[in-house]
Design an enzyme around this catalytic site. Structure first.
Site, PDB file in Angstrom:
ATOM      1  N   GLY A  30     -12.454  23.842  -6.599  1.00  0.00           N
ATOM      2  CA  GLY A  30     -13.195  24.866  -7.329  1.00  0.00           C
ATOM      3  C   GLY A  30     -14.685  24.803  -7.075  1.00  0.00           C
ATOM      4  N   GLU A  31     -15.241  23.603  -7.121  1.00  0.00           N
ATOM      5  CA  GLU A  31     -16.689  23.460  -6.914  1.00  0.00           C
ATOM      6  C   GLU A  31     -17.071  23.796  -5.479  1.00  0.00           C
ATOM      7  OE1 GLU A  31     -20.463  20.530  -7.752  1.00  0.00           O
ATOM      8  OE2 GLU A  31     -18.513  20.032  -8.613  1.00  0.00           O
ATOM      9  N   SER A  32     -16.235  23.453  -4.525  1.00  0.00           N
ATOM     10  CA  SER A  32     -16.520  23.790  -3.132  1.00  0.00           C
ATOM     11  C   SER A  32     -16.623  25.305  -2.969  1.00  0.00           C
ATOM     12  CB  SER A  32     -15.424  23.241  -2.219  1.00  0.00           C
ATOM     13  OG  SER A  32     -15.384  21.830  -2.287  1.00  0.00           O
TER      14      SER A  32
END
Length: 141
Positions: free
Chosen positions: A65-67
Site C-alpha cells: 500500500g505504501e509503495s
C-alpha cells in the site's frame, strides 16, 4: 510492463527504473503494472512474505500500500517536488496463504500540499484482503 503516464517527470522515471521501486519492493517481489497519480496497480506474491503461521504478513499489505501511495503522490507532486508519508493505516479483512495479491491505489485527494490515497488489496478471486489509507505531504526540493 509498467504503464506510465506520458508526461511523467524524467527524474522520477529514472529513479523508479534504476531502483526497481526500491530495495524493499524488490525483496518482496512487488511488480508495478500501472502508475499514475489517480490510479496505480501492483502485484505481490504471498510466498516469501508470510508471518510465522503461514499467513501473508499484515506489514506486507502495508508495504504494498505504501509503495503505491508514495509513488502515486510523487507523480502528482511533479518535477522539483517530492512526497513524504505522514500517515498510514490498514484494516485487514481476510487472510491469505498462497497466490498473488493485487493492490489498487485510488486517489481520494490530490492537493497542492497533501495527497490521500486508498489502496485496496485483493486476492486472485477479487476478494478484499485489506484496505490501506495513506496521506503524503508534498514538498519542494
Amino acid at each position: 510492463m509498467t504503464i506510465l503516464p506520458p508526461d511523467l517527470d524524467p527524474e522520477l522515471v529514472e529513479r523508479l527504473v534504476g531502483t526497481g521501486g526500491g530495495a524493499l519492493t524488490r525483496k518482496m517481489g512487488i511488480e508495478f503494472l500501472e502508475l499514475s497519480a489517480e490510479r496505480s496497480v501492483a502485484t505481490m506474491p504471498v510466498e516469501g512474505n508470510t508471518q510465522v503461521i503461514g499467513l501473508l504478513h499484515g506489514g506486507a499489505h502495508v508495504v504494498l500500500g505504501e509503495s503505491l501511495g508514495s509513488i502515486s503522490s510523487a507523480i502528482h507532486a511533479g518535477p522539483g517536488r517530492y512526497a513524504v508519508g505522514i500517515e498510514i493505516n490498514a484494516t485487514h479483512s481476510r487472510s491469505i496463504t498462497e497466490g498473488l495479491v493485487t493492490g489498487t491505489c485510488t486517489a481520494l485527494v490530490l492537493g497542492r500540499t497533501l495527497c490521500t490515497h486508498e489502496i485496496v488489496m485483493t486476492d486472485e478471486q477479487g476478494r478484499r484482503l485489506s484496505t490501506v489509507r495513506m496521506t503524503n505531504m508534498l514538498r519542494d526540493r
